[in-house]
Design a protein around this motif. Sequence first.
Motif, short mmCIF file in Angstrom:
data_model
loop_
_atom_site.label_atom_id
_atom_site.label_comp_id
_atom_site.label_asym_id
_atom_site.label_seq_id
_atom_site.Cartn_x
_atom_site.Cartn_y
_atom_site.Cartn_z
N LEU A 247 16.83 -45.72 17.94
CA LEU A 247 17.03 -44.17 17.46
C LEU A 247 17.58 -43.45 18.85
O LEU A 247 17.14 -43.39 19.83
CB LEU A 247 15.66 -43.80 17.35
CG LEU A 247 15.22 -42.19 17.11
CD1 LEU A 247 16.06 -41.65 16.01
CD2 LEU A 247 14.01 -41.77 17.09
N ILE A 248 18.71 -42.58 18.41
CA ILE A 248 19.15 -41.66 19.54
C ILE A 248 18.78 -40.24 19.04
O ILE A 248 19.41 -39.94 17.97
CB ILE A 248 20.75 -42.12 19.33
CG1 ILE A 248 21.03 -43.45 19.77
CG2 ILE A 248 21.30 -41.15 20.39
CD1 ILE A 248 22.39 -43.80 20.01
N ARG A 249 18.15 -39.60 19.88
CA ARG A 249 17.59 -38.26 19.65
C ARG A 249 18.71 -37.41 20.70
O ARG A 249 19.12 -37.67 21.63
CB ARG A 249 16.16 -38.22 20.05
CG ARG A 249 15.55 -38.82 19.43
CD ARG A 249 14.07 -38.99 19.97
NE ARG A 249 13.47 -37.65 20.12
CZ ARG A 249 12.31 -37.08 20.71
NH1 ARG A 249 11.64 -38.03 21.21
NH2 ARG A 249 11.90 -35.90 20.41
N VAL A 250 19.30 -36.40 19.92
CA VAL A 250 20.31 -35.69 20.71
C VAL A 250 19.78 -34.15 20.74
O VAL A 250 19.52 -33.52 19.61
CB VAL A 250 21.78 -35.95 20.03
CG1 VAL A 250 22.83 -34.90 20.75
CG2 VAL A 250 21.97 -37.39 20.09
N SER A 251 20.17 -33.43 21.64
CA SER A 251 19.84 -31.87 21.71
C SER A 251 20.43 -30.94 20.77
O SER A 251 21.57 -31.26 20.36
CB SER A 251 20.10 -31.53 23.08
OG SER A 251 19.93 -29.74 23.33
N HIS A 252 19.70 -30.00 20.30
CA HIS A 252 20.21 -29.08 19.27
C HIS A 252 21.11 -28.16 20.12
O HIS A 252 21.97 -27.40 19.43
CB HIS A 252 19.15 -28.49 18.64
CG HIS A 252 18.44 -27.25 19.28
ND1 HIS A 252 17.26 -27.54 20.03
CD2 HIS A 252 18.78 -26.16 19.52
CE1 HIS A 252 17.10 -26.49 20.57
NE2 HIS A 252 17.64 -25.36 20.09
N TYR A 253 21.22 -28.15 21.13
CA TYR A 253 22.20 -27.50 21.95
C TYR A 253 23.54 -27.80 22.03
O TYR A 253 24.59 -27.17 22.36
CB TYR A 253 21.89 -27.11 23.40
CG TYR A 253 20.40 -26.26 23.70
CD1 TYR A 253 20.46 -24.94 23.25
CD2 TYR A 253 19.50 -26.91 24.25
CE1 TYR A 253 19.50 -24.10 23.34
CE2 TYR A 253 18.31 -26.09 24.28
CZ TYR A 253 18.28 -24.64 23.95
OH TYR A 253 17.13 -23.85 23.84
N LEU A 254 23.86 -29.11 21.51
CA LEU A 254 25.28 -29.27 21.20
C LEU A 254 25.61 -29.19 19.85
O LEU A 254 24.63 -28.77 18.89
CB LEU A 254 25.24 -31.19 21.38
CG LEU A 254 25.04 -31.54 22.65
CD1 LEU A 254 24.91 -33.02 22.77
CD2 LEU A 254 25.99 -31.13 23.85
N THR A 255 27.00 -28.86 19.77
CA THR A 255 27.29 -28.34 18.25
C THR A 255 27.36 -29.71 17.55
O THR A 255 27.35 -30.74 17.98
CB THR A 255 29.09 -28.20 18.50
OG1 THR A 255 29.81 -29.21 18.83
CG2 THR A 255 28.94 -26.89 19.32
N PRO A 256 27.31 -29.37 16.23
CA PRO A 256 27.39 -30.63 15.40
C PRO A 256 28.53 -31.48 15.66
O PRO A 256 28.29 -32.94 15.47
CB PRO A 256 27.62 -29.93 13.65
CG PRO A 256 26.89 -28.39 13.90
CD PRO A 256 27.15 -28.20 15.31
N ALA A 257 29.67 -31.15 16.15
CA ALA A 257 30.85 -31.95 16.16
C ALA A 257 30.54 -32.71 17.54
O ALA A 257 30.90 -33.79 17.62
CB ALA A 257 32.17 -31.08 16.42
N GLN A 258 29.85 -32.10 18.65
CA GLN A 258 29.51 -32.70 19.71
C GLN A 258 28.65 -33.86 19.58
O GLN A 258 28.56 -34.95 19.92
CB GLN A 258 29.09 -31.78 20.67
CG GLN A 258 30.22 -30.98 21.34
CD GLN A 258 29.56 -29.80 22.22
OE1 GLN A 258 28.63 -29.31 22.07
NE2 GLN A 258 30.46 -29.24 22.99
N ALA A 259 27.49 -33.42 18.74
CA ALA A 259 26.39 -34.54 18.27
C ALA A 259 26.99 -35.64 17.43
O ALA A 259 26.71 -36.66 17.57
CB ALA A 259 25.45 -33.83 17.48
N ALA A 260 28.16 -35.52 16.55
CA ALA A 260 28.49 -36.38 15.93
C ALA A 260 29.05 -37.51 16.79
O ALA A 260 29.38 -38.63 16.37
CB ALA A 260 29.87 -35.82 15.10
#
Length: 177
Positions: A154-167
């Motif tokens: 499971l990779i959990r990623v901050s909501h402060y990143l944009t959807p494109a960055q998180a992608a």
Amino acid sequence: MNHKRTTLIPLAAAALLLTGCTNASTNDPKPATAPTAAPAAPPAKGKATDAAGAFMAVSSAVATAKLGGTVTAENDPNHLLGRPGQYTSKITFTDSRINANDVDGLDPDDVQRGGSVEAFDTPTAAKARADYIQAASKTIPALAEYDYVHGPTLIRVSHYLTPAQAAEYEKAAGKLP
């Protein structure tokens, strides 16, 4: 009056409600600013299905990701490491694209500073954890995050990143064994 601290108080209270899915701990007498993760060290050479191995693979694809800390049974704020059905290893990471002002006052190993990688014994356990986090964060948008499950990781990623960055993390997770 410091507006940031006033804003963080309701968020801290909400985080205490979600101890099982956030980095807050209601049983820890240390102040919230006390580091809960071991100092950053290079991830151990491990199999790609452990958190350190998965992070090595992900960070090679996402250059802005840097190791934050390694979670141990002694410093795990969620008290889940090694427990039945829970993660078997965990690391935290930062992402340099996140504005420092957005995460001011958060613990050094908070998911919102970048994210975390949690490794499980089974894909089912990883998905159950992601589902739990997503269900809990729906009621508190400030705790929202991107969660990507690939096999037992499971990779959990901050909501402060944009959807494109998180992608970028999602794409990197798709290359894990």
